[in-house]
Design a protein around this motif. Structure first.
Motif, PDB file in Angstrom:
ATOM      1  N   GLU A   9       0.862  -1.179  -0.001  1.00  8.71           N
ATOM      2  CA  GLU A   9      -0.072   0.022   0.032  1.00  8.71           C
ATOM      3  C   GLU A   9       0.882   1.270  -0.094  1.00  8.71           C
ATOM      4  O   GLU A   9       1.877   1.316   0.899  1.00  8.71           O
ATOM      5  N   VAL A  14      -3.136   4.534   5.512  1.00  3.99           N
ATOM      6  CA  VAL A  14      -3.633   3.148   5.047  1.00  3.99           C
ATOM      7  C   VAL A  14      -2.629   2.030   5.549  1.00  3.99           C
ATOM      8  O   VAL A  14      -3.138   1.210   6.226  1.00  3.99           O
ATOM      9  N   ASP A  55      -2.854  -2.835  -2.626  1.00  2.00           N
ATOM     10  CA  ASP A  55      -3.424  -1.708  -3.333  1.00  2.00           C
ATOM     11  C   ASP A  55      -3.528  -2.064  -4.888  1.00  2.00           C
ATOM     12  O   ASP A  55      -2.349  -2.402  -5.173  1.00  2.00           O
ATOM     13  N   LEU A  80      -7.362  -3.899  -2.483  1.00  2.00           N
ATOM     14  CA  LEU A  80      -8.050  -2.763  -1.993  1.00  2.00           C
ATOM     15  C   LEU A  80      -7.895  -1.617  -3.156  1.00  2.00           C
ATOM     16  O   LEU A  80      -7.026  -1.575  -3.817  1.00  2.00           O
ATOM     17  N   GLY A  82      -9.441   2.666  -4.381  1.00  2.00           N
ATOM     18  CA  GLY A  82     -10.340   3.717  -3.784  1.00  2.00           C
ATOM     19  C   GLY A  82     -11.273   4.043  -4.783  1.00  2.00           C
ATOM     20  O   GLY A  82     -12.335   4.883  -4.417  1.00  2.00           O
ATOM     21  N   THR A 102     -13.402  -1.453  -1.359  1.00  2.00           N
ATOM     22  CA  THR A 102     -13.066  -0.023  -1.507  1.00  2.00           C
ATOM     23  C   THR A 102     -12.867   0.635  -0.121  1.00  2.00           C
ATOM     24  O   THR A 102     -13.471   0.002   0.700  1.00  2.00           O
ATOM     25  N   LYS A 103     -11.720   1.428  -0.198  1.00  2.00           N
ATOM     26  CA  LYS A 103     -11.484   2.111   0.947  1.00  2.00           C
ATOM     27  C   LYS A 103     -12.292   3.116   1.402  1.00  2.00           C
ATOM     28  O   LYS A 103     -11.829   4.482   1.285  1.00  2.00           O
ATOM     29  N   SER A 108     -14.327  -1.143   5.994  1.00  2.00           N
ATOM     30  CA  SER A 108     -13.844  -1.695   4.887  1.00  2.00           C
ATOM     31  C   SER A 108     -12.504  -2.505   5.287  1.00  2.00           C
ATOM     32  O   SER A 108     -12.187  -3.490   4.859  1.00  2.00           O
ATOM     33  N   PHE A 109     -11.429  -1.919   6.158  1.00  2.00           N
ATOM     34  CA  PHE A 109     -10.368  -2.655   6.586  1.00  2.00           C
ATOM     35  C   PHE A 109     -10.776  -3.764   7.519  1.00  2.00           C
ATOM     36  O   PHE A 109     -10.081  -4.603   7.468  1.00  2.00           O
TER      37      PHE A 109
END
Length: 407
Positions: A9, A14, A55, A80, A82, A102-103, A108-109
């Motif tokens: 990432e 993040v 990411d 992951l 955006g 999606t972040k 989401s995490f």
């Protein structure tokens, strides 16, 4: 055992969040990379990774190349990103990505970590796939192995039934309907007639157009039904959802039946389930740790609790085929189908093991006293009461001994 999780990432914020979430479990070790090149170098070192969180768009790999890199290494991959793009999501899932997240928020995490934890659990779960088409069976097997399930295969319902009878550790059955010898619908009906398979999670499959088939499967005892062809994202959701529902039921049952400290059965469960075992000619024994109050007074209740847990584990090791319960405090009861002589022999062995070891980090030495009801009584309750009386005699006459009749 620690599981290494590759986290790739470029956002420092993040990356920090993911590091914190992964590190919350002592079983997971996060390996952090901020770009494609760093991840490539880590993978080139030859270290194995349990899963990866990547990411999709990195400064040095803007078109998702990181996904191809980790999948080439056969590492389960959670993506992951955006921005949500449905066509991109479909493409990634078709490649074999586990999930596309999606972040948007902390949720989401947390969802990412839920997937990682599920992977760890799935390693111990056996799934039987009953399907006469080798192509379909292979497709389902690949989908399940992406989520690290242990997959067993059967060509038809009869073979599936034999494998279920032979392996009590199978937790889920995924069965096609249209199979030779025994079809899926009949297989479900046969299994649900047997109490042994009451907790088996069953998902039915069929390519047939009969709209009532799904209802027939579920009414006969299946947990769920999927019509072929199905999309693999739906398949994974159904599999995980049904497993989690069953695990929740098992947790509720454990809360009702198990002692929370030792994980042995409690007194209520012993009398509910032990009566039938006792009426077949089983032996009842009651055990009690000697001078347990002194342990608590000297070392504290934390050491006392650890002693009870270790004592319980030792009891299970010796009597792995008996029904064992904690009555409360330092008192335990076991119901064994062995003969009186065999039970007493094992109890002697158990007492020698207790005398010969120290318990907990405080290295506490203890003994135990035991009462055994050696003659068949009308009910389990009567047998336990007699065994308890003999236990009292063992305490009264010096402790660290077995008593089988009044002294």
């Amino acid at each position: 055992m620690q599981y290494r999780i590759l986290v790739v990432e470029d956002s420092p914020v993040v990356l920090k969040v993911l590091k914190h979430l992964v590190s919350q479990s002592q079983e997971f070790e996060p390996v952090l990379c901020s770009c494609y090149k760093e991840a490539e170098e880590k993978l080139a070192e030859g270290e194995s990774f349990f899963a990866s969180i990547v990411d999709l768009n990195l400064p040095d790999a803007e078109n998702g190349e990181i996904v191809d890199l980790v999948l080439e290494q056969k590492i389960p991959c959670i993506v992951l990103t955006g921005n949500f793009d449905d066509s991109l999501r479909v493409g990634l899932l078709n490649k074999g990505v586990l999930d596309y997240v999606t972040k948007e928020s902390r949720y989401s995490f947390n969802h990412v970590m839920k997937v990682v934890n599920r992977l760890k659990k799935n390693q111990d779960i056996k799934v039987l796939v009953a399907e006469d088409s080798s192509t379909s069976r292979l497709f389902i097997k690949i989908l399940l192995e992406q989520y690290r399930f242990n997959v067993i295969e059967a060509n038809d319902g009869q073979e599936a039934l034999a494998k279920l009878e032979a392996d009590s550790e199978i937790k889920m059955l995924i069965t096609d309907h249209n199979m030779p010898v025994v079809n899926g619908y009949d297989l479900v009906r046969m299994l649900r007639r047997n109490i042994r398979f009451q907790d088996l999670v069953i998902i039915g499959l069929s390519a047939e157009g009969d709209t009532s088939l799904s209802a027939k499967f579920i009414k006969s005892g299946a947990n769920d039904f999927l019509k072929k062809p199905f999309y693999h994202e739906e398949f994974h959701c159904r599999v995980i959802s049904n497993l989690e529902s069953q695990e929740m039921l098992e947790t509720i049952r454990d809360l009702a039946n198990l002692d929370p400290l030792t994980k042995l059965y409690n007194r209520r469960y012993l009398f509910e389930e032990g009566e039938a075992l006792y009426q077949k000619g089983a032996v009842a024994a009651v055990l009690d740790l000697d001078f347990f109050k002194k342990v608590n007074d000297t070392y504290g209740h934390f050491v006392g609790d650890e002693l009870l847990k270790e004592f319980s584990s030792l009891l299970i090791d010796v009597f792995n085929d008996a029904l064992i319960a904690r009555f409360g405090g330092e008192e335990f009861c076991l119901i064994s189908a062995l003969s009186v002589d065999e039970v007493v022999g094992k109890l002697d062995e158990f007492m020698d093991l207790v005398r010969g070891r120290t318990f907990t980090t405080a290295e506490v030495s203890v003994t135990c006293s035991i009462g055994v009801c050696s003659e068949q009584q009308s009910t389990l309750g009567e047998a336990v009461n007699l065994a308890d009386n003999y236990l009292y005699d063992a305490k009264r006459t010096g402790r660290d001994r077995i008593v089988l009749s009044e002294e």
